[in-house]
Write a protein that holds these residues in place. Structure first.
Motif, PDB file in Angstrom:
ATOM      1  N   ILE A   6      -5.035  51.191  25.299  1.00 21.73           N
ATOM      2  CA  ILE A   6      -4.553  50.439  24.052  1.00 21.73           C
ATOM      3  C   ILE A   6      -4.424  49.604  23.528  1.00 21.73           C
ATOM      4  O   ILE A   6      -3.580  48.113  24.016  1.00 21.73           O
ATOM      5  CB  ILE A   6      -2.191  51.663  23.249  1.00 21.73           C
ATOM      6  CG1 ILE A   6      -2.453  52.291  23.625  1.00 21.73           C
ATOM      7  CG2 ILE A   6      -2.573  50.359  21.798  1.00 21.73           C
ATOM      8  CD1 ILE A   6      -1.352  52.853  23.496  1.00 21.73           C
ATOM      9  N   GLN A   7      -5.893  48.580  22.743  1.00 20.63           N
ATOM     10  CA  GLN A   7      -5.412  47.592  22.826  1.00 20.63           C
ATOM     11  C   GLN A   7      -5.086  46.474  22.310  1.00 20.63           C
ATOM     12  O   GLN A   7      -5.254  45.616  21.632  1.00 20.63           O
ATOM     13  CB  GLN A   7      -7.121  47.295  22.483  1.00 20.63           C
ATOM     14  CG  GLN A   7      -8.253  47.702  23.950  1.00 20.63           C
ATOM     15  CD  GLN A   7      -9.905  47.413  23.320  1.00 20.63           C
ATOM     16  OE1 GLN A   7     -10.857  47.538  22.564  1.00 20.63           O
ATOM     17  NE2 GLN A   7     -10.249  47.470  24.639  1.00 20.63           N
ATOM     18  N   PRO A  15     -10.073  62.762  25.211  1.00 25.16           N
ATOM     19  CA  PRO A  15      -9.135  64.148  24.613  1.00 25.16           C
ATOM     20  C   PRO A  15      -7.791  64.060  24.626  1.00 25.16           C
ATOM     21  O   PRO A  15      -6.398  63.826  23.930  1.00 25.16           O
ATOM     22  CB  PRO A  15      -9.486  65.408  25.015  1.00 25.16           C
ATOM     23  CG  PRO A  15     -10.909  64.809  25.842  1.00 25.16           C
ATOM     24  CD  PRO A  15     -10.650  63.536  26.379  1.00 25.16           C
ATOM     25  N   GLU A  16      -7.507  62.922  26.200  1.00 20.23           N
ATOM     26  CA  GLU A  16      -5.606  62.791  26.623  1.00 20.23           C
ATOM     27  C   GLU A  16      -4.964  61.664  25.600  1.00 20.23           C
ATOM     28  O   GLU A  16      -3.961  61.442  25.216  1.00 20.23           O
ATOM     29  CB  GLU A  16      -5.832  62.529  28.086  1.00 20.23           C
ATOM     30  CG  GLU A  16      -5.615  64.014  28.671  1.00 20.23           C
ATOM     31  CD  GLU A  16      -5.671  63.046  30.458  1.00 20.23           C
ATOM     32  OE1 GLU A  16      -5.006  61.998  30.437  1.00 20.23           O
ATOM     33  OE2 GLU A  16      -5.468  64.143  30.975  1.00 20.23           O
ATOM     34  N   MET A  17      -6.100  61.001  25.018  1.00 23.93           N
ATOM     35  CA  MET A  17      -5.280  59.774  24.141  1.00 23.93           C
ATOM     36  C   MET A  17      -4.560  60.525  23.109  1.00 23.93           C
ATOM     37  O   MET A  17      -3.617  59.633  22.749  1.00 23.93           O
ATOM     38  CB  MET A  17      -6.592  58.781  23.378  1.00 23.93           C
ATOM     39  CG  MET A  17      -6.941  57.940  24.776  1.00 23.93           C
ATOM     40  SD  MET A  17      -8.750  57.086  24.310  1.00 23.93           S
ATOM     41  CE  MET A  17      -9.118  56.437  25.261  1.00 23.93           C
ATOM     42  N   GLU A  18      -4.978  61.895  22.263  1.00 24.01           N
ATOM     43  CA  GLU A  18      -4.002  61.729  21.111  1.00 24.01           C
ATOM     44  C   GLU A  18      -3.132  62.024  21.293  1.00 24.01           C
ATOM     45  O   GLU A  18      -1.765  61.548  21.173  1.00 24.01           O
ATOM     46  CB  GLU A  18      -4.727  63.504  20.753  1.00 24.01           C
ATOM     47  CG  GLU A  18      -3.676  63.526  18.778  1.00 24.01           C
ATOM     48  CD  GLU A  18      -4.939  64.973  18.643  1.00 24.01           C
ATOM     49  OE1 GLU A  18      -4.420  65.934  18.442  1.00 24.01           O
ATOM     50  OE2 GLU A  18      -5.775  64.678  18.613  1.00 24.01           O
ATOM     51  N   LEU A  19      -2.496  62.427  22.655  1.00 26.93           N
ATOM     52  CA  LEU A  19      -1.026  62.578  23.187  1.00 26.93           C
ATOM     53  C   LEU A  19      -0.541  61.937  23.989  1.00 26.93           C
ATOM     54  O   LEU A  19       0.531  60.855  23.478  1.00 26.93           O
ATOM     55  CB  LEU A  19      -0.690  63.777  24.586  1.00 26.93           C
ATOM     56  CG  LEU A  19       0.557  64.024  25.012  1.00 26.93           C
ATOM     57  CD1 LEU A  19       1.454  64.155  24.122  1.00 26.93           C
ATOM     58  CD2 LEU A  19       0.344  64.843  26.368  1.00 26.93           C
ATOM     59  N   LEU A  20      -1.091  60.633  24.373  1.00 25.50           N
ATOM     60  CA  LEU A  20      -0.529  59.553  25.091  1.00 25.50           C
ATOM     61  C   LEU A  20      -0.608  58.115  24.190  1.00 25.50           C
ATOM     62  O   LEU A  20       0.867  57.546  24.165  1.00 25.50           O
ATOM     63  CB  LEU A  20      -1.915  58.622  26.200  1.00 25.50           C
ATOM     64  CG  LEU A  20      -2.030  59.226  27.485  1.00 25.50           C
ATOM     65  CD1 LEU A  20      -3.349  59.069  28.483  1.00 25.50           C
ATOM     66  CD2 LEU A  20      -1.348  59.304  28.382  1.00 25.50           C
ATOM     67  N   THR A  21      -0.968  58.264  22.894  1.00 25.70           N
ATOM     68  CA  THR A  21      -1.312  57.000  22.217  1.00 25.70           C
ATOM     69  C   THR A  21       0.701  57.755  21.193  1.00 25.70           C
ATOM     70  O   THR A  21       1.336  56.703  20.499  1.00 25.70           O
ATOM     71  CB  THR A  21      -1.564  57.136  21.245  1.00 25.70           C
ATOM     72  OG1 THR A  21      -1.805  58.248  20.297  1.00 25.70           O
ATOM     73  CG2 THR A  21      -2.925  56.912  21.561  1.00 25.70           C
ATOM     74  N   GLY A  22       1.366  58.465  21.973  1.00 24.81           N
ATOM     75  CA  GLY A  22       2.722  59.003  21.311  1.00 24.81           C
ATOM     76  C   GLY A  22       2.973  59.309  21.861  1.00 24.81           C
ATOM     77  O   GLY A  22       4.348  59.998  21.741  1.00 24.81           O
TER      78      GLY A  22
END
Length: 545
Positions: free
Chosen positions: A108-109, A130-137
């Protein structure tokens, strides 16, 4: 509700917690944007009103969130995008005890706040996976008004917390914030540890219990689109009972409403007791927790991977599973659950007892077998191959593993001393690299397989989570690439290669994945049982009519 807590948390800091018990409590105090509903193991919006809107550009991806209109803090003020920005600063800034979660948000920049909507914001993320959708939250959102009442971090920009941060280490406001945030008292404070969840930390009696009290007017009550947001029990008392036998006695005497991690032999006994089964229901879900052995690669006598491979071939995993788990477990070749078939490397065979192979490896590593053991000239000194194995006191899982290994090693002439120790002392020794070998467990989930903090050489310094010192240039590259993989196929290939490297280096040796075993009093309804830790959602429990 009366729940057993096996290990007293070192801290309830939402950023630097270090054990599963602390996480269970934190999930009742704080909330993340997204989380898993243990009723169906699906990711759902918690603080967020919905899953993020995703826009993929050339080199970045944008994840836009809207916080629930109802979401508020303990003092009644709304949870806003500014709180999310503050949380990101805490997770990314230097000088803070954020090493555990920092790698999860490196991608996350920046964060863009919506000037027309205080509850709307966009994460600017490097690349896409694809994992970013979860990791961002998937991190607890902190109330800026409680954690930073002087607004010391407000001048910092999230975008400035990427790359080299050496200049910020002299920032006077950041140093002042860090001095307070890193203090042990911060992770024990009933005044500060107040999030958007349905409970407050009412009391913490060291060595005895932690009690949580339900908020009287919690915003999450009765949301028609989110019945999984719950805070049903009026009070939840986490009873600190380190010893498993004592915990079982408390269950049998009806002093506990929930007990998990029941020893396998006792679990089987309870399943045969009709009187007990009239009052308690029994569950054994597949868990995302595994037992592993760690070897200190920094020690000269253990620096050769052939020596470590020999030790791995003295780990009688089948006997460990039979004795400790009554076969409620599955051998594994690495930290990826065998149940995740797409990512698990089934071309490898789990390490098992092979004494002849172990002795061959010791010889090839330069050890010579003599009448009273194995010896080698190391740095000009004649040294014998001996081992001290540490594990957390009060756990028969680790104790049985250590004793079985001790017996297997003795059969080939390696003296092994087994040493149980209190958990905080064990953690302290591991972080200080003051150990030879240990047994421990790790919990995870099937959504994110980020092993950087445990295995990347960047985290191998004193105080880091990579306590074994494992790491090669290739493994570091693979770990970096796993977190950036943009398709499941690429990720699967990388994870299988990581398992091969781990298997070959034999520093971080995964042994077996557990099934959890728990009992819940039958007077409770709405019992959600899952393989995800903590294996049940205590906030959802209701009293039956």
């Amino acid at each position: 509700m009366r729940v057993r807590l096996a290990v007293e948390p070192e801290t309830l800091s939402p950023v630097s917690y270090s054990d599963a018990g602390a996480l269970q409590i934190l999930n009742l105090l704080f909330q993340s944007l997204l989380s898993a509903d243990l009723a169906d193991n699906q990711i759902k919006p918690y603080l967020a009103a919905d899953l993020p809107q995703v826009e993929r550009l050339d080199s970045v991806s944008l994840f836009t969130y809207q916080i629930r209109e109802e979401a508020s803090w303990t003092n009644g003020s709304p949870v806003t995008a500014a709180d999310v920005a503050f949380t990101l600063k805490v997770l990314k800034a230097p000088l803070l005890n954020n090493e555990f979660l920092k790698p999860q948000v490196q991608f996350i920049q920046d964060i863009r706040l919506d000037s027309s909507n205080a509850k709307r914001f966009t994460f600017v993320c490097e690349g896409y996976s694809p994992e970013m959708e979860l990791l961002t939250g998937d991190f607890f959102i902190l109330p800026a008004y409680l954690f930073d009442p002087e607004a010391l971090l407000q001048p910092l920009e999230v975008a400035a917390l990427t790359g080299s941060l050496s200049e910020l280490e002299n920032n006077s406001d950041l140093k002042a914030f860090a001095a307070r945030f890193n203090s042990p008292a911060y992770g024990h404070s009933t005044r500060v540890l107040q999030g958007s969840g349905g409970y407050l930390l009412e009391s913490w009696e060291n060595g005895k219990y932690l009690t949580l009290k339900r908020k009287s007017d919690w915003w999450g009550n009765n949301l028609p689109d989110a019945p999984y947001l719950s805070a049903n029990p009026e009070r939840i008392s986490f009873q600190l009972i380190p010893d498993n036998t004592t915990a079982l006695m408390a269950l049998r005497s009806r002093q506990l409403d929930v007990l998990d991690n029941i020893e396998a032999a006792e679990f089987n006994e309870l399943r045969q007791e009709e009187d007990f089964l009239k009052e308690y229901a029994m569950y054994s879900p597949d868990a995302y927790e595994f037992i592993y052995a760690g070897i200190n690669t920094r020690l000269p006598k253990l620096s050769d991977k052939r020596t470590r491979q020999a030790i791995a071939h003295l780990l009688d995993v089948k006997s460990m599973i039979k004795v400790s788990q009554q076969n409620y477990a599955t051998p594994t070749v690495g930290p990826v659950p065998p149940s995740l078939k797409a990512y698990y490397n089934n071309k490898l065979t789990p390490y098992s007892l092979h004494q002849k192979k172990a002795m061959e490896l010791l010889s090839s590593a330069g050890w010579q077998r003599e009448q009273d053991g194995w010896f080698q000239e190391i740095n000009g000194n004649r040294e014998q191959l001996t081992l001290e194995v540490n594990y957390r006191a009060g756990s028969s899982n680790y104790e049985n593993a250590a004793i079985i290994f001790q017996q297997s090693a003795a059969a080939v002439g390696i003296p092994v001393q087994v040493q149980a120790m209190e958990n905080s002392l064990l953690s302290q020794n591991l972080k200080a690299h003051d150990f030879e070998m240990f047994f421990r467990s790790l919990s995870g989930n099937p959504f994110v397989l980020n092993f950087q903090p445990l295995l990347h050489s960047d985290f191998a310094g004193k105080g880091g989570r990579n306590v074994t010192g494992f790491g090669t240039p290739e493994s570091d590259n693979v770990l970096d690439a796993i977190n950036k993989a943009d398709t499941p196929e690429v990720k699967a290939k990388l994870l299988k290669r990581l398992q091969e490297i781990l298997y070959d280096e034999a520093a971080f040796i995964s042994l077996y994945y557990l099934k959890d075993r728990l009992a819940v009093h039958r007077r409770f309804g709405n019992v959600k049982v899952s393989g995800l830790k903590p294996n049940y959602d205590v906030s959802a429990f209701t009293l039956k009519e």
